[in-house]
Design an enzyme around this catalytic site. Structure first.
Site, mmCIF file in Angstrom:
data_model
loop_
_atom_site.group_PDB
_atom_site.id
_atom_site.type_symbol
_atom_site.label_atom_id
_atom_site.label_comp_id
_atom_site.label_asym_id
_atom_site.label_seq_id
_atom_site.Cartn_x
_atom_site.Cartn_y
_atom_site.Cartn_z
ATOM 1 N N ILE A 109 181.668 -5.437 -28.442
ATOM 2 C CA ILE A 109 181.695 -3.677 -28.806
ATOM 3 C C ILE A 109 181.247 -3.476 -29.380
ATOM 4 O O ILE A 109 181.125 -3.726 -30.597
ATOM 5 C CB ILE A 109 183.012 -3.916 -27.848
ATOM 6 C CG1 ILE A 109 183.925 -4.392 -29.119
ATOM 7 C CG2 ILE A 109 183.009 -3.941 -26.381
ATOM 8 C CD1 ILE A 109 185.831 -3.384 -28.772
ATOM 9 N N HIS A 110 180.921 -2.317 -29.113
ATOM 10 C CA HIS A 110 180.406 -1.157 -30.827
ATOM 11 C C HIS A 110 180.460 0.872 -29.629
ATOM 12 O O HIS A 110 180.103 0.823 -28.779
ATOM 13 C CB HIS A 110 179.322 -1.482 -31.191
ATOM 14 C CG HIS A 110 178.055 -1.613 -29.829
ATOM 15 N ND1 HIS A 110 178.103 -2.656 -28.744
ATOM 16 C CD2 HIS A 110 177.248 -0.950 -29.365
ATOM 17 C CE1 HIS A 110 177.420 -2.221 -28.293
ATOM 18 N NE2 HIS A 110 176.705 -1.583 -28.384
#
Ligand SMILES: [Zn+2]
Length: 166
Positions: A109-110
């Site tokens: 995730i980012h």
């Protein structure tokens, strides 16, 4: 987000590998304890940043409380650094969780921060790799690294005084 080809089976995650690979290491603009901030190699706009946890996790559900807190702290710091370095008129902040939601790297995730100026190309309609960028990404990295360093130093006393006060 084209770091990893969607058809291949990447054995190495660019976000996990960000500090060791020459190309991506040069894009890291700030390192926190559990998370870091990196420029997008294929940005939608100059200064397109991503806040990334160091651990290889695919969902917000998998984050620890500390990771979530630092992700938001660094998103805030990124807002300040972008504002200081580029004076954008707006910033898109968001996450794409899963391939169908538009994630280029689905397993790690980012948070995206895309600075916006009135009249620039719409974030959602940009397709392909044809984007007009007024600034070299190496120069962008240098400017943002300076802004992050200064802001992080300025904000350290706040954290300490809060801790001693509590
Ligand atoms: Zn990873």
């Amino acid at each position: 987000m084209q770091y990893v080809t969607s058809t291949g089976e990447p054995r190495v995650c660019v976000f996990c590998d960000a500090f060791s690979a020459d190309e991506t290491a040069s894009l890291v603009v700030h390192r926190g304890r559990d998370c870091y901030v990196i420029l997008n190699l294929f940005p939608y706009n100059s200064g397109h940043l991503m806040v990334v946890p160091r651990r290889h996790i695919a969902t917000l559900s998998a984050t620890t409380h500390d990771e979530r807190c630092e992700m938001m702290d660094l998103t805030r710091l990124a807002e300040q650094a972008l504002t200081e370095a580029y004076r954008p008129q707006g910033i898109n902040v968001g996450m794409n969780l899963g391939r169908s939601a538009g994630a280029g790297i689905v397993d790690h995730i980012h948070v995206h921060l895309v600075p916006r100026w009135s009249g620039d190309t719409n974030f959602m309609t940009v397709v392909g790799e044809v984007r007009v960028l007024p600034e070299d990404i190496g120069e962008t990295a240098r400017r943002l690294r300076e802004a992050f360093e200064r802001l992080a130093q300025e904000q350290k006393p706040d954290v300490r005084s809060q801790k001693t006060a509590g």
